[in-house]
Design a protein around this motif. Structure first.
Motif, PDB file in Angstrom:
ATOM      1  N   VAL A   1       0.832  -1.204   0.000  1.00 61.08           N
ATOM      2  CA  VAL A   1       0.000   0.000   0.000  1.00 61.08           C
ATOM      3  C   VAL A   1       0.869   1.258   0.000  1.00 61.08           C
ATOM      4  N   ILE A   2       1.918   1.260   0.808  1.00 56.46           N
ATOM      5  CA  ILE A   2       2.809   2.432   0.848  1.00 56.46           C
ATOM      6  C   ILE A   2       3.482   2.642  -0.508  1.00 56.46           C
ATOM      7  N   GLY A   3       4.024   1.559  -1.089  1.00 51.91           N
ATOM      8  CA  GLY A   3       4.696   1.685  -2.378  1.00 51.91           C
ATOM      9  C   GLY A   3       3.764   2.138  -3.477  1.00 51.91           C
ATOM     10  N   ALA A   4       2.548   1.545  -3.541  1.00 55.21           N
ATOM     11  CA  ALA A   4       1.592   1.930  -4.579  1.00 55.21           C
ATOM     12  C   ALA A   4       1.146   3.379  -4.408  1.00 55.21           C
ATOM     13  N   SER A   5       0.958   3.820  -3.175  1.00 50.99           N
ATOM     14  CA  SER A   5       0.518   5.197  -2.935  1.00 50.99           C
ATOM     15  C   SER A   5       1.586   6.205  -3.352  1.00 50.99           C
ATOM     16  N   LEU A   6       2.837   5.953  -2.958  1.00 48.70           N
ATOM     17  CA  LEU A   6       3.909   6.882  -3.323  1.00 48.70           C
ATOM     18  C   LEU A   6       4.120   6.913  -4.834  1.00 48.70           C
ATOM     19  N   ALA A   7       4.183   5.723  -5.459  1.00 45.89           N
ATOM     20  CA  ALA A   7       4.405   5.675  -6.902  1.00 45.89           C
ATOM     21  C   ALA A   7       3.236   6.300  -7.652  1.00 45.89           C
ATOM     22  N   GLY A   8       2.004   6.056  -7.191  1.00 48.40           N
ATOM     23  CA  GLY A   8       0.846   6.649  -7.855  1.00 48.40           C
ATOM     24  C   GLY A   8       0.818   8.157  -7.740  1.00 48.40           C
ATOM     25  N   PHE A   9       1.196   8.680  -6.558  1.00 52.31           N
ATOM     26  CA  PHE A   9       1.200  10.133  -6.382  1.00 52.31           C
ATOM     27  C   PHE A   9       2.232  10.800  -7.291  1.00 52.31           C
ATOM     28  N   VAL A  10       3.450  10.237  -7.307  1.00 52.30           N
ATOM     29  CA  VAL A  10       4.503  10.818  -8.151  1.00 52.30           C
ATOM     30  C   VAL A  10       4.143  10.699  -9.628  1.00 52.30           C
ATOM     31  N   SER A  11       3.659   9.521 -10.046  1.00 49.08           N
ATOM     32  CA  SER A  11       3.297   9.321 -11.457  1.00 49.08           C
ATOM     33  C   SER A  11       2.162  10.250 -11.861  1.00 49.08           C
ATOM     34  N   GLY A  12       1.166  10.401 -10.979  1.00 48.10           N
ATOM     35  CA  GLY A  12       0.063  11.295 -11.305  1.00 48.10           C
ATOM     36  C   GLY A  12       0.504  12.737 -11.458  1.00 48.10           C
ATOM     37  N   CYS A  13       1.432  13.181 -10.594  1.00 49.79           N
ATOM     38  CA  CYS A  13       1.947  14.550 -10.724  1.00 49.79           C
ATOM     39  C   CYS A  13       2.750  14.728 -12.003  1.00 49.79           C
TER      40      CYS A  13
ATOM     41  N   LEU B   1       2.567  12.935 -14.848  1.00 53.41           N
ATOM     42  CA  LEU B   1       1.740  12.787 -16.041  1.00 53.41           C
ATOM     43  C   LEU B   1       0.572  13.760 -16.076  1.00 53.41           C
ATOM     44  N   GLY B   2       0.340  14.477 -14.977  1.00 55.52           N
ATOM     45  CA  GLY B   2      -0.773  15.406 -14.940  1.00 55.52           C
ATOM     46  C   GLY B   2      -2.124  14.727 -14.840  1.00 55.52           C
ATOM     47  N   ARG B   3      -2.209  13.561 -14.205  1.00 52.93           N
ATOM     48  CA  ARG B   3      -3.459  12.822 -14.074  1.00 52.93           C
ATOM     49  C   ARG B   3      -4.007  13.001 -12.654  1.00 52.93           C
ATOM     50  N   THR B   4      -5.025  13.824 -12.554  1.00 48.84           N
ATOM     51  CA  THR B   4      -5.604  14.112 -11.245  1.00 48.84           C
ATOM     52  C   THR B   4      -6.213  12.877 -10.612  1.00 48.84           C
ATOM     53  N   SER B   5      -6.845  12.043 -11.435  1.00 44.14           N
ATOM     54  CA  SER B   5      -7.494  10.848 -10.890  1.00 44.14           C
ATOM     55  C   SER B   5      -6.482   9.917 -10.224  1.00 44.14           C
ATOM     56  N   LEU B   6      -5.285   9.806 -10.792  1.00 47.35           N
ATOM     57  CA  LEU B   6      -4.258   8.952 -10.217  1.00 47.35           C
ATOM     58  C   LEU B   6      -3.748   9.527  -8.900  1.00 47.35           C
ATOM     59  N   VAL B   7      -3.619  10.842  -8.823  1.00 45.95           N
ATOM     60  CA  VAL B   7      -3.187  11.485  -7.573  1.00 45.95           C
ATOM     61  C   VAL B   7      -4.228  11.269  -6.478  1.00 45.95           C
ATOM     62  N   VAL B   8      -5.511  11.461  -6.837  1.00 47.43           N
ATOM     63  CA  VAL B   8      -6.579  11.282  -5.848  1.00 47.43           C
ATOM     64  C   VAL B   8      -6.628   9.831  -5.368  1.00 47.43           C
ATOM     65  N   LEU B   9      -6.486   8.885  -6.306  1.00 48.60           N
ATOM     66  CA  LEU B   9      -6.517   7.471  -5.934  1.00 48.60           C
ATOM     67  C   LEU B   9      -5.347   7.114  -5.020  1.00 48.60           C
ATOM     68  N   SER B  10      -4.167   7.684  -5.293  1.00 52.48           N
ATOM     69  CA  SER B  10      -2.998   7.386  -4.467  1.00 52.48           C
ATOM     70  C   SER B  10      -3.160   7.933  -3.047  1.00 52.48           C
ATOM     71  N   LEU B  11      -3.915   9.017  -2.892  1.00 48.78           N
ATOM     72  CA  LEU B  11      -4.170   9.554  -1.553  1.00 48.78           C
ATOM     73  C   LEU B  11      -5.298   8.797  -0.852  1.00 48.78           C
ATOM     74  N   ALA B  12      -6.263   8.311  -1.629  1.00 49.60           N
ATOM     75  CA  ALA B  12      -7.397   7.599  -1.029  1.00 49.60           C
ATOM     76  C   ALA B  12      -7.015   6.186  -0.582  1.00 49.60           C
TER      77      ALA B  12
ATOM     78  N   VAL C   1       5.154  -0.455  -5.858  1.00 46.33           N
ATOM     79  CA  VAL C   1       5.720   0.489  -6.832  1.00 46.33           C
ATOM     80  C   VAL C   1       5.655  -0.095  -8.244  1.00 46.33           C
ATOM     81  N   GLY C   2       6.029  -1.377  -8.384  1.00 47.70           N
ATOM     82  CA  GLY C   2       5.993  -2.005  -9.705  1.00 47.70           C
ATOM     83  C   GLY C   2       4.595  -2.095 -10.268  1.00 47.70           C
ATOM     84  N   ALA C   3       3.597  -2.368  -9.415  1.00 43.98           N
ATOM     85  CA  ALA C   3       2.224  -2.487  -9.893  1.00 43.98           C
ATOM     86  C   ALA C   3       1.703  -1.178 -10.470  1.00 43.98           C
ATOM     87  N   VAL C   4       2.199  -0.046  -9.967  1.00 46.27           N
ATOM     88  CA  VAL C   4       1.758   1.251 -10.487  1.00 46.27           C
ATOM     89  C   VAL C   4       2.591   1.685 -11.692  1.00 46.27           C
ATOM     90  N   LEU C   5       3.912   1.479 -11.620  1.00 48.50           N
ATOM     91  CA  LEU C   5       4.780   1.962 -12.700  1.00 48.50           C
ATOM     92  C   LEU C   5       4.642   1.136 -13.974  1.00 48.50           C
TER      93      LEU C   5
END
Length: 384
Positions: free
Chosen positions: A26-38, A40-51, A195-199
């Motif tokens: 969960v920690i790895g997916a959240s961090l990777a999703g937040f960075v990737s969303g920022c 790539l400019g994908r708001t939905s990915l940033v919101v999902l990584s925080l949720a 991290v791998g599952a998100v990247l």
């Protein structure tokens, strides 16, 4: 009352190991999703990584409520204990942490040794000498969580005054303070898996963004014909890859080259009109090492004997203000307030009227836009 004198539960039980693995994921997916969303400019990915961590924390909290309820409902056990060892740790306040090793002798149950750490006031510290007798209190199912009762009731004070206790043999139980080596390894493994599952699904887009920002070589751009009537010509050399279809023309430069180099953009546009035959364009998109021209299908295919430019909307891409474009890009990169500009893109559009040039610059602080007319004169600026 009978109490269990066994040691504390192992930190490496299957359930705790699985929980450590899931927590790391969960920690790895959240961090990777937040960075990737920022990136790539994908708001939905940033919101999902925080949720995700919030939802995981809520589920863990709800799952712990029954256990906490059972522990709160358990009546603590009181017993006499003999102080075997005492070691005070220096502190900065009047209450100092003291490491005790006790021989606990509960009523009607086997005795056991336990090691605890408890804060004691400096003034009261002489009352807890080795071989002294104290009253302790602990949960019936977790004797390693024993605590010294500093103010026992009069009944227990009388018992302490008349008690004679012997040392309990065996090692002292101590509460496990960490997850153990196996638990740490599984948590790190879960972190990497998260991290791998998100990247993995976004690695192509992320690498493209990194390459655009750092200037590293990009793969050669290729294109296939869209129908049997399309003509596709592709010529590869050490400097560029040229691809022409009925709908688009693309030129991709090799490493170390740029469309802003003197004469490079003009040469790239002319390479899409073999034999000098003019061809109307609906749009022209220019990046650092790539040119894409969206052609007007009504003009036919170059080299097929079609009439020249002039049918339908569009403009002659050879009419672009080539000499002004490098300066416009540099002005957009340096004067629009974009911090650490990493990439730029020029779009020429003449389908709705006069030719308009739009330069978008992207950097750490966001993006900004500069617009100019067909002669390269600046019309407006939208800062970052």
């Amino acid at each position: 009352m009978t109490t269990a004198a066994g040691g504390p539960p192992s930190p490496n039980t299957p359930s705790k190991l699985a929980l450590g693995l899931l927590t790391g994921a969960v920690i790895g997916a959240s961090l990777a999703g937040f960075v990737s969303g920022c990136v790539l400019g994908r708001t939905s990915l940033v919101v999902l990584s925080l949720a995700l961590p919030a939802a995981y924390g809520l589920v863990a909290f709800l799952a712990s409520l029954p256990r906490w309820g059972r522990e709160a409902a358990a009546v603590p056990v009181r017993a006499l204990a003999l102080i075997e060892e005492r070691e005070a740790v220096r502190g900065e306040s009047s209450d100092v942490p003291v490491q005790f090793e006790l021989s606990v002798v509960p009523d009607g149950a086997p005795g056991f040794r336990v090691g605890i750490r408890q804060e004691i006031n400096l003034v009261e510290l002489p009352d807890y000498r080795p071989r002294g007798i104290v009253v302790v209190e602990y949960p019936p199912d977790r004797p390693w969580k024993a605590r010294i009762v500093k103010r026992p009731t009069p009944e227990w004070e009388r018992r302490v005054a008349g008690a004679r206790l012997d040392s309990v043999p065996g090692p002292a139980m101590r509460e496990e303070s960490g997850p153990g080596c196996a638990g740490c390894l599984l948590t790190v493994l879960g972190l990497l898996l998260g991290v791998g599952a998100v990247l993995l699904p976004f690695h192509t887009e992320l690498f493209a963004v990194v390459e655009d920002g750092t200037g590293t070589a990009r793969p050669a751009v290729t294109s296939s014909s869209e129908s049997s009537s399309s003509e596709s010509s592709s010529s590869e050399s050490s400097s560029a890859t040229i691809t022409v279809t009925s709908a688009t023309g693309t030129v991709a430069l090799g490493p170390g080259q740029s469309m802003l180099d003197q004469g490079e953009l003009r040469k790239a546009v002319e390479s899409l009109t073999p034999g000098g035959e003019p061809r109307q364009a609906l749009a022209v998109v220019v990046q650092d090492r790539q040119l894409t021209v969206v052609l007007n299908p009504a003009d036919g295919v170059p080299g097929a004997g079609a009439p020249g430019a002039g049918k339908g909307p569009g403009f002659d891409p050879r009419s672009l203000p080539y000499e002004r474009i490098p300066g416009l890009v540099e002005e957009a990169r340096s004067t629009l307030g974009v911090k650490a500009p990493k990439s730029w893109q020029l779009t020429a559009d003449g389908t709705t009227g006069a030719l308009t040039l739009r330069i978008v610059v992207t950097g750490e602080s966001g993006s900004a836009t500069l617009e100019a007319d067909g002669r390269g004169q600046v019309l407006r600026r939208n800062g970052g």
